[in-house]
Write an enzyme that holds these catalytic residues in place. Structure first.
Site, PDB file in Angstrom:
ATOM      1  N   PHE A 146     109.162   1.569 144.357  1.00 23.10           N
ATOM      2  CA  PHE A 146     110.167   0.552 144.037  1.00 23.10           C
ATOM      3  C   PHE A 146     109.823  -0.078 142.694  1.00 23.10           C
ATOM      4  O   PHE A 146     108.715  -0.562 142.487  1.00 23.10           O
ATOM      5  CB  PHE A 146     110.229  -0.545 145.109  1.00 23.10           C
ATOM      6  N   ASP A 231     102.816  -0.178 137.970  1.00 18.47           N
ATOM      7  CA  ASP A 231     103.671  -1.313 138.318  1.00 18.47           C
ATOM      8  C   ASP A 231     102.869  -2.188 139.284  1.00 18.47           C
ATOM      9  O   ASP A 231     102.768  -1.876 140.466  1.00 18.47           O
ATOM     10  CB  ASP A 231     104.963  -0.787 138.951  1.00 18.47           C
ATOM     11  N   LYS A 260     106.406 -11.314 139.664  1.00 18.90           N
ATOM     12  CA  LYS A 260     106.301 -12.086 140.909  1.00 18.90           C
ATOM     13  C   LYS A 260     105.469 -13.367 140.834  1.00 18.90           C
ATOM     14  O   LYS A 260     106.004 -14.402 140.528  1.00 18.90           O
ATOM     15  CB  LYS A 260     105.855 -11.152 142.043  1.00 18.90           C
TER      16      LYS A 260
HETATM   17  C1  LIG Z   1     109.619  -6.902 143.339  1.00 14.70           C
HETATM   18  C2  LIG Z   1     109.227  -5.700 142.595  1.00 14.70           C
HETATM   19  C3  LIG Z   1     109.901  -5.291 141.425  1.00 14.70           C
HETATM   20  C4  LIG Z   1     111.145  -5.978 140.929  1.00 14.70           C
HETATM   21  O1  LIG Z   1     110.927  -7.285 140.544  1.00 14.70           O
HETATM   22  P1  LIG Z   1     112.198  -8.267 140.322  1.00 14.70           P
HETATM   23  O2  LIG Z   1     111.581  -9.526 139.824  1.00 14.70           O
HETATM   24  O3  LIG Z   1     112.870  -8.396 141.645  1.00 14.70           O
HETATM   25  O4  LIG Z   1     113.078  -7.613 139.327  1.00 14.70           O
HETATM   26  C5  LIG Z   1     109.408  -4.207 140.735  1.00 14.70           C
HETATM   27  N1  LIG Z   1     108.327  -3.538 141.162  1.00 14.70           N
HETATM   28  C6  LIG Z   1     107.664  -3.883 142.281  1.00 14.70           C
HETATM   29  C7  LIG Z   1     106.454  -3.123 142.680  1.00 14.70           C
HETATM   30  C8  LIG Z   1     108.092  -4.972 143.044  1.00 14.70           C
HETATM   31  O5  LIG Z   1     107.458  -5.283 144.173  1.00 14.70           O
END
Ligand SMILES: *Cc1c(COP(=O)(O)O)cnc(C)c1O
Length: 403
Positions: A146, A231, A260
């Protein structure tokens, strides 16, 4: 139904399945509804409120900055941005940072940086190719990963159900199964500009990647002159018991993304590059008007100072081990089939597909949980959680899963 919920139904797009509760206040590990009833929060705004709700150091830093200077745009310098970038860089890859406002935007920047790096190193870039087109643009991501909901990051998110209604997607992405070294090896060639992955897949259900797989990704990226992008939007900043999840494996990425919890629950995103890739994006190539504003960056400085205070990360590891050991007991009792995760990023699989109903039941018991699928419950408590709270949540699960 509360008037507030009715208002949402009439005026806010129905993109979320919200729980029927209105929160008006937060403090530490608790959220409070309109009647002042306390809910124990084991989701932490999806790993955003890692220092707990309204942490005093974050509130103090943001409030002080709010009354000094809120925004100038990036045509000028302000104090907090440079200081936060230095704190992140010194603690991680040692290069430069681009600030944005969300995880998706941090990843968007990483994707553009990788495409630009591919352009510079082949094709229409510095070296020029026979065909005159840039061929080094492919990006490899992992199934069940994700990376966000913008078109580029949705394309990077190898989950067909999320992608289907929005096709056609961005060209150039290839998906391989997580932890499959052979599939990764087969997918990477000299036309790949990046391999992008989460060290622990979060939204996919808390699946840690194997050390050997991360090592193979590092080796392949180096061999084919592709960037290794981690990520760490969810895994970063203490969640797994280290400041960054890559520290568990010792495999360092070339680019890392954060968001986050970085600004203590204010919106922020950060793309961090190793020194060799810090100047790939040059003036005019990438921008965001809000990015790196003084208020979120001031909060981010407070967050970094809390996370790196002596003993803090060790306490996350200790509490993670404690929670894990209690969850393992549920497993030996046959109530859950698997326990996964790292630090305070944990999940259990249920023998029956009833995770959503357990989450609903938890809410009725004033506990906030989250499920990533019908079989998986995910735990992302604030890192300041206490052992008694962990015991309370596992006791709830024991009862809920025993019936
Ligand atoms: C939450 C998340 C995102 C997206 O972040 P947003 O602030 O919602 O755009 C991307 N990568 C990972 C691993 C996430 O957990």
């Amino acid at each position: 139904m509360s008037d507030i919920i009715k208002q949402y139904e009439s005026y806010v797009m129905p993109t979320y399945g919200r729980q029927p509760v209105v929160f008006v206040r937060g403090n530490g590990c608790y959220l409070y509804n309109e009647e002042g009833v306390a809910y124990l929060d084991f989701t932490a705004g999806l790993s955003i409120n890692n220092l707990g709700h309204c942490h005093p150091a974050v509130v103090r830093a943001a409030q002080a900055q709010l009354s000094e200077l809120i925004h100038t745009c990036n045509l000028y310098y302000t104090k907090p941005g440079g200081e936060l970038a230095k704190l992140i860089s010194d603690a991680s890859l040692g290069g430069k940072v681009f600030f944005a406002n969300s995880g998706a935007e941090a990843n968007e920047c990483a994707i553009k940086l990788a495409r630009k790096y591919g352009y510079d190193t082949s094709g229409t870039g510095k070296n020029g190719s026979a065909s005159g087109v840039n061929e080094k643009y492919r990006i490899i991501t992992l199934e069940h990963g994700f990376h966000g909901r913008t078109m580029a990051t949705l394309t990077a998110t190898a989950q067909p159900a999320k992608q289907e209604p929005f096709k056609p997607l961005l060209p150039g992405f290839t998906y391989v199964p997580a932890n499959d070294i052979d599939a990764l090896t087969a997918a990477v060639d000299d036309n790949v500009c990046a391999i992008m992955l989460e060290p622990v897949q979060g939204e996919g259900g808390v699946h840690p990647l194997k050390k050997e797989f991360l090592e193979a990704a590092r080796e392949l990226a180096t061999k084919h002159k592709a960037l290794l992008i981690f990520d760490e939007v969810q895994t970063g900043l203490g969640r797994t018991g280290k400041l960054f999840a890559y520290e568990h494996s010792g495999v360092k990425p070339d680019v890392m993304t954060l968001a986050k919890s970085l600004a203590g629950a204010l919106p922020i995103g950060a793309t961090v590059a190793a020194p060799a890739y810090s100047d790939v994006l040059t003036p005019g190539m990438h921008a965001t008007t809000f990015g790196g504003g003084p208020v979120p960056c001031a909060a981010g400085i407070a967050v970094m100072n809390e996370l790196t205070a002596p003993g803090f990360l060790e306490s996350v590891e200790t509490k993670g081990d404690f929670m894990r050991s209690l969850l393992e007991k549920l497993k030996s009792d046959g109530l859950v089939t698997e326990v996964r995760g790292a630090g305070l990023m944990l999940a259990v699989d249920l023998p029956e597909p009833k995770a959503a109903s357990v989450v609903t039941q938890a809410l009725a018991s004033k506990i906030i949980l989250n499920n990533t699928s019908e079989k998986t419950i995910r735990f992302l408590p604030p890192l300041v959680v206490e052992e008694g709270m962990i015991e309370a949540v596992v006791e709830f699960l024991q009862t809920a899963l025993s019936v």
